[in-house]
Design a protein around this motif. Structure first.
Motif, PDB file in Angstrom:
ATOM      1  N   GLY A  23       9.383  27.201 -33.633  1.00  0.00           N
ATOM      2  CA  GLY A  23       8.442  26.177 -34.052  1.00  0.00           C
ATOM      3  C   GLY A  23       8.154  26.248 -35.539  1.00  0.00           C
ATOM      4  N   ASN A  24       8.149  25.093 -36.194  1.00  0.00           N
ATOM      5  CA  ASN A  24       7.784  25.020 -37.598  1.00  0.00           C
ATOM      6  C   ASN A  24       6.294  24.735 -37.716  1.00  0.00           C
ATOM      7  OD1 ASN A  24      10.481  25.334 -38.428  1.00  0.00           O
ATOM      8  ND2 ASN A  24      10.848  23.153 -38.058  1.00  0.00           N
ATOM      9  N   LYS A  25       5.719  25.024 -38.885  1.00  0.00           N
ATOM     10  CA  LYS A  25       4.316  24.710 -39.106  1.00  0.00           C
ATOM     11  C   LYS A  25       4.110  23.207 -39.181  1.00  0.00           C
ATOM     12  CE  LYS A  25       3.123  29.011 -41.488  1.00  0.00           C
ATOM     13  NZ  LYS A  25       2.652  29.633 -42.743  1.00  0.00           N
ATOM     14  N   ILE A  26       5.095  22.478 -39.752  1.00  0.00           N
ATOM     15  CA  ILE A  26       5.007  21.020 -39.888  1.00  0.00           C
ATOM     16  C   ILE A  26       5.995  20.369 -38.930  1.00  0.00           C
ATOM     17  CG2 ILE A  26       5.196  19.077 -41.465  1.00  0.00           C
ATOM     18  CD1 ILE A  26       4.690  20.981 -43.767  1.00  0.00           C
ATOM     19  N   ILE A  27       5.488  19.474 -38.101  1.00  0.00           N
ATOM     20  CA  ILE A  27       6.330  18.737 -37.148  1.00  0.00           C
ATOM     21  C   ILE A  27       6.290  17.266 -37.551  1.00  0.00           C
ATOM     22  CG2 ILE A  27       6.695  18.152 -34.732  1.00  0.00           C
ATOM     23  CD1 ILE A  27       5.085  20.721 -34.065  1.00  0.00           C
ATOM     24  N   HIS A  37      -5.704  24.435 -46.035  1.00  0.00           N
ATOM     25  CA  HIS A  37      -6.456  24.160 -47.274  1.00  0.00           C
ATOM     26  C   HIS A  37      -6.210  22.723 -47.738  1.00  0.00           C
ATOM     27  CE1 HIS A  37      -8.275  24.511 -51.155  1.00  0.00           C
ATOM     28  NE2 HIS A  37      -7.140  24.332 -51.792  1.00  0.00           N
ATOM     29  N   ARG A  38      -4.941  22.279 -47.729  1.00  0.00           N
ATOM     30  CA  ARG A  38      -4.614  20.913 -48.129  1.00  0.00           C
ATOM     31  C   ARG A  38      -3.266  20.531 -47.532  1.00  0.00           C
ATOM     32  NH1 ARG A  38      -4.586  19.465 -54.414  1.00  0.00           N
ATOM     33  NH2 ARG A  38      -2.893  20.977 -54.372  1.00  0.00           N
ATOM     34  N   PHE A  39      -3.154  19.294 -47.055  1.00  0.00           N
ATOM     35  CA  PHE A  39      -1.915  18.772 -46.489  1.00  0.00           C
ATOM     36  C   PHE A  39      -1.638  17.449 -47.200  1.00  0.00           C
ATOM     37  CE2 PHE A  39       1.627  18.438 -44.132  1.00  0.00           C
ATOM     38  CZ  PHE A  39       1.608  17.783 -42.918  1.00  0.00           C
ATOM     39  N   SER A  40      -0.492  17.373 -47.900  1.00  0.00           N
ATOM     40  CA  SER A  40      -0.251  16.240 -48.796  1.00  0.00           C
ATOM     41  C   SER A  40       1.098  15.593 -48.514  1.00  0.00           C
ATOM     42  CB  SER A  40      -0.276  16.695 -50.264  1.00  0.00           C
ATOM     43  OG  SER A  40      -1.500  17.294 -50.590  1.00  0.00           O
ATOM     44  N   LEU A  41       1.154  14.289 -48.825  1.00  0.00           N
ATOM     45  CA  LEU A  41       2.392  13.511 -48.832  1.00  0.00           C
ATOM     46  C   LEU A  41       2.738  13.214 -50.282  1.00  0.00           C
ATOM     47  CD1 LEU A  41       4.598  11.540 -47.694  1.00  0.00           C
ATOM     48  CD2 LEU A  41       2.793   9.796 -47.612  1.00  0.00           C
ATOM     49  N   LEU A  42       3.975  13.516 -50.670  1.00  0.00           N
ATOM     50  CA  LEU A  42       4.442  13.252 -52.030  1.00  0.00           C
ATOM     51  C   LEU A  42       5.643  12.321 -51.958  1.00  0.00           C
ATOM     52  CD1 LEU A  42       3.619  16.588 -51.884  1.00  0.00           C
ATOM     53  CD2 LEU A  42       3.689  16.159 -54.346  1.00  0.00           C
ATOM     54  N   TYR A  43       5.599  11.206 -52.716  1.00  0.00           N
ATOM     55  CA  TYR A  43       6.663  10.217 -52.641  1.00  0.00           C
ATOM     56  C   TYR A  43       6.942   9.639 -54.022  1.00  0.00           C
ATOM     57  CZ  TYR A  43       2.874   6.773 -52.790  1.00  0.00           C
ATOM     58  OH  TYR A  43       1.790   6.029 -53.157  1.00  0.00           O
ATOM     59  N   ARG A  44       8.139   9.065 -54.177  1.00  0.00           N
ATOM     60  CA  ARG A  44       8.503   8.406 -55.429  1.00  0.00           C
ATOM     61  C   ARG A  44       9.628   7.417 -55.151  1.00  0.00           C
ATOM     62  NH1 ARG A  44      11.721  13.420 -58.418  1.00  0.00           N
ATOM     63  NH2 ARG A  44      13.542  13.433 -57.040  1.00  0.00           N
ATOM     64  N   SER A  80      -4.935  28.288 -46.367  1.00  0.00           N
ATOM     65  CA  SER A  80      -6.081  28.954 -46.975  1.00  0.00           C
ATOM     66  C   SER A  80      -5.744  30.354 -47.455  1.00  0.00           C
ATOM     67  CB  SER A  80      -7.242  29.023 -45.967  1.00  0.00           C
ATOM     68  OG  SER A  80      -6.845  29.709 -44.792  1.00  0.00           O
ATOM     69  N   ASN A  81      -4.631  30.935 -46.958  1.00  0.00           N
ATOM     70  CA  ASN A  81      -4.207  32.259 -47.429  1.00  0.00           C
ATOM     71  C   ASN A  81      -3.249  32.169 -48.612  1.00  0.00           C
ATOM     72  OD1 ASN A  81      -1.880  31.332 -46.238  1.00  0.00           O
ATOM     73  ND2 ASN A  81      -1.729  32.958 -44.713  1.00  0.00           N
ATOM     74  N   GLN A  82      -3.202  30.986 -49.257  1.00  0.00           N
ATOM     75  CA  GLN A  82      -2.444  30.751 -50.485  1.00  0.00           C
ATOM     76  C   GLN A  82      -0.929  30.682 -50.251  1.00  0.00           C
ATOM     77  OE1 GLN A  82      -3.682  33.668 -53.367  1.00  0.00           O
ATOM     78  NE2 GLN A  82      -5.788  32.930 -53.395  1.00  0.00           N
ATOM     79  N   THR A  83      -0.490  30.518 -49.009  1.00  0.00           N
ATOM     80  CA  THR A  83       0.924  30.284 -48.734  1.00  0.00           C
ATOM     81  C   THR A  83       1.165  28.787 -48.602  1.00  0.00           C
ATOM     82  OG1 THR A  83       0.600  30.498 -46.334  1.00  0.00           O
ATOM     83  CG2 THR A  83       1.145  32.512 -47.577  1.00  0.00           C
ATOM     84  N   GLN A  84       2.461  28.407 -48.695  1.00  0.00           N
ATOM     85  CA  GLN A  84       2.824  27.001 -48.636  1.00  0.00           C
ATOM     86  C   GLN A  84       3.961  26.789 -47.644  1.00  0.00           C
ATOM     87  OE1 GLN A  84       3.813  26.109 -52.733  1.00  0.00           O
ATOM     88  NE2 GLN A  84       1.714  25.480 -53.228  1.00  0.00           N
ATOM     89  N   ALA A  85       3.996  25.603 -47.076  1.00  0.00           N
ATOM     90  CA  ALA A  85       5.091  25.202 -46.199  1.00  0.00           C
ATOM     91  C   ALA A  85       5.494  23.779 -46.567  1.00  0.00           C
ATOM     92  CB  ALA A  85       4.686  25.281 -44.723  1.00  0.00           C
TER      93      ALA A  85
END
Length: 744
Positions: free
Chosen positions: A17-21, A48-55, A98-103
């Motif tokens: 399982g991934n963190k983001i589905i 902490h934050r969940f974002s969508l980035l697009y261009r 919140s533990n300063q890691t990213q996915a």
């Protein structure tokens, strides 16, 4: 058939399982806004934050917008239709924990390999004989990246201005039409200036300034079919400067938010102005963030947010607001304003934090910052007692964490947290405080006074400023002789102190498919620093225990040889401690078993197995009844739990199954002879069929709660020697709850 189906769910799955589905969006209509839906396989409290980035294709910078939590595990955002008017739009998802890691999604190099949405032409479907050939010529070879060789400069390369030479070879691509090859430099079409033939192109370097540049190439063959665009970036360095101090990239933005409306008859009306500046010096990244809120008020904790963040490959320094994660128990995400320094290089990880988690608040003068707490009318001359309220002490924090890493498979850390309320930051007096007179004091007002000279009256309520009261109380009242305001132990919050020491260890085997984790956190809490003790003998004679016999109430043997002053730099002990008698004060031998069962200690141990797509966990945790962290006050205490759980994701993360079986014991004090045991089973199924389709969640929970007693004997009238033979049989409540959530 059912047995085969169960075996299929348990053993066939081969994915983790991934963190983001998220189901990728492949194509959308021209100019129509597209919703982006994602699910998180992590607890909301850890996000902490969940974002969508697009261009749009050809743009260098991504536009970042938040994904909004819609309930359960689903998050939703939308790409506006104005950005869906080119051939392709690129996007990816970023999750900051919140533990300063990213996915990221996609998980592999999402920034350079984002998801591509192909945008349908506005006249798609209107094909006739006259336009058929044109449509065939414009047919793209979707999903195929051209076989190119970058000659110079290489992706990410830093090159001197005088050495700049831009060239690309596509020799291996057959039937390239040079007339249909388009070249863009930083989004600008430079095809007319480039030298282009059927196997090679180059761009003249005249006029190219220092800084970051991106080249994008669009190649079509003689049949009019276009390959995927290809792009890469490099940095031009001026003069002879090649390294330290050169600005590689910088961006800034400013925006405002406003929220208005009404919820449950309560008006919502607030706004924010935000500023963000980022600069990349190649060897160092710097971020400056400032958010000004209309809710900022000196009588509450700050609503504004700001920080300056410096980071490179081995160091992070944040000045201002940050949300540290020192330990699961002691400090897990509460905001601090100050210095947050992290060094992470090789086997050493060091985190040092020094700042304030609460700012000093004196209290609103118009809202009981000072008040009359008591009136002594037993004598002819009355005494009025004043006190302080609705204030907050400045809360100073210092914390450090050291971690030793043994490759990627094992680590050991130790952490220390010290929290102290700063008593001196709250004033004893608020001169302009408005004090309301209690009813029993109103009749004592001197009838000869002109009330308006001293009081503000509303009906039968009389209010007076503190400075007027202190200077004129003997004139205002008939029988009041003394006005008293204590220097400590006010009626409001008491100053507190907290000391926490913790440690964690982890071992990994078989590429971390097997993880063994264990740790503990020990706390000491001072509930009132105004009542600090200077000598351990003060506990020997506390309250009505007046005998100095080195025993606390003839129950706990105290070690009177301990000098309390040696601990003052770490913690202040008091008559209001938790626990009241710490283990270091006891004249007793400390064994491992006694330490692990201290009333102020939390501990855990767990084994995690990740095979065949399953996430199996066996664990035990014990949270002592006297454990408390000021920075993490909502931790459940006075219980222990043994549990087993298993989770699995099937069908490309469209079906999620989770099971947990646990036994929970509440009441860990040794004096509690009948603790409450709860046996609990949980089974959950979540179905995410795809974008635009409804999602389903089914949860099954069974819980059996008992204190081990099934009969109660009630004894009454013991004075006269009679005993009731009444027996009450415990009634067990059995129920099944079925919950289904369905939403679009």
């Amino acid at each position: 058939m059912k047995n085969y189906l169960i075996l299929y769910f348990i053993f066939i799955s081969t994915i983790f399982g991934n963190k983001i589905i998220h189901e990728k969006v492949q194509s959308v209509p021209y100019g129509i806004s597209v919703p982006i839906k994602a699910f998180l396989n992590v607890s909301e409290t850890n996000v902490h934050r969940f974002s969508l980035l697009y261009r749009p294709i050809g743009n260098i910078e991504f536009i970042e917008i938040p994904l909004i939590h819609m309930g359960n595990s689903m998050y939703l955002s939308e790409i506006p239709g104005d950005f869906l008017k080119r051939d392709v739009l690129e996007y990816y998802l970023l999750l900051e924990m919140s533990n300063q890691t990213q996915a990221y999604f996609p998980s592999f190099d999402a920034v350079n390999n984002p998801i591509r949405i192909h945008i349908e032409s506005p006249d798609t479907g209107q094909i006739n004989e006259s336009t058929l050939s044109e449509n065939i010529r414009d047919f793209d070879i979707e999903g195929i990246t051209p076989d190119l060789v970058i000659i110079s400069p290489k992706p990410g390369e830093r090159v001197l201005r005088q050495d700049l030479y831009i060239a690309l070879s596509y020799f291996s691509i057959k039937d390239v039409d040079p007339k249909r090859v388009k070249v863009f430099l930083d989004g600008k079409d430079v095809s007319g200036k480039a030298q282009i033939d059927s196997s090679y192109l180059s761009i003249p370097s005249i006029g190219i300034t220092a800084g970051l540049h991106t080249v994008r190439v669009n190649i079509s063959n003689i049949y009019g079919q276009k390959f995927n665009d290809f792009s890469w970036s490099f940095t031009v360095v001026p003069g002879d400067v090649i390294g330290f101090g050169t600005i590689k990239k910088q961006t800034s933005k400013i925006w405002a938010n406003y929220t208005g409306g009404k919820v449950n008859k309560q008006n919502l009306d607030f706004g924010e102005i935000n500023f963000n500046y980022n600069i990349d010096l190649d060897w160092l990244l710097m971020d400056v963030v400032y958010s000004k809120s209309s809710l900022e008020n000196k009588n509450t904790q700050p609503k504004d947010r700001y920080y300056i963040n410096f980071k490179n490959d081995f160091m992070k320094l944040k000045l201002g607001d940050s949300y540290p994660n020192v330990d699961e128990y002691g400090w897990n995400g509460k905001r601090v304003r100050g210095i947050n320094f992290i060094f992470d290089k090789g086997p050493i990880y060091l985190n040092v934090i020094n700042g304030k988690t609460n700012r000093a608040v004196q209290g609103d003068p118009d809202n009981n910052a000072m008040f009359i707490s008591n009136i002594d009318s037993t004598l002819t001359d009355w005494t009025i007692g004043l006190s302080r309220n609705n204030y907050t002490f400045q809360q100073d924090v210092f914390a450090s964490k050291v971690k030793f890493k043994f490759g990627k498979k094992a680590y050991w850390d130790i952490n220390y947290i010290k929290v102290q309320d700063n008593i001196a930051t709250v004033s004893r007096i608020v001169p302009n405080a408005i004090i309301t007179l209690p009813d029993e004091l109103v009749p004592e007002i001197n009838s000869a006074l002109i009330l308006d000279d001293y009081f503000q009256s509303t009906g039968n309520l009389y209010s007076i400023r503190y400075d007027s009261l202190i200077n004129n109380y003997s004139t205002i009242f008939n029988n009041v002789d003394t006005l008293f305001l204590p220097t400590k132990n006010w009626e409001g919050d008491k100053p507190q102190g907290n000391f926490i020491l913790g440690s964690n260890v982890q071992f990994g085997f078989d590429d971390s498919r097997i993880l063994i984790k264990s740790g503990f956190s020990l706390s000491l809490l001072n509930l009132n620093k105004w009542n600090n003790i200077q000598n351990i003998s003060e506990l020997d004679s506390l309250s009505y225990d007046v005998t100095n016999d080195a025993f606390f109430f003839e129950y706990i043997n105290l070690d009177t040889s301990i000098n309390i002053s040696q601990y003052e730099s770490y913690f202040n002990f008091s008559e209001n401690g938790q626990p009241l008698i710490p283990f270091i004060f006891k004249n007793d031998t400390m064994t491992v078993t006694k330490f692990l069962n201290l009333s102020s200690l939390n501990r855990y141990s767990k084994l995690q197995l990740r095979y065949l797509g399953h996430r199996i966990e066996l664990g035990k945790k014990r949270n002592g009844p006297d454990y408390y962290s000021i920075l993490n006050p909502f931790i459940r205490t006075n219980y222990q739990e043994n549990y087993f759980s298993d989770g699995v994701n099937l069908f490309q993360n469209k079906l999620l199954m989770y099971f947990k079986k646990s036994k929970i014991t509440e009441g860990l004090y040794s004096e509690q002879v009948t603790p409450i045991d709860t046996k609990r089973n949980l089974f959950n199924i979540s179905l995410y069929p795809g974008s635009g389709l409804p999602t389903f969640n089914f949860g099954f929970i069974s819980s059996h709660r008992s204190n081990g007693l099934d009969k109660l004997n009630i004894i009454s009238d013991t004075v006269e020697g009679t005993t009731s033979t009444t027996i009450i049989t415990d009634t067990l409540d059995n129920r099944i709850d079925l919950l289904s959530n369905q939403f679009n």
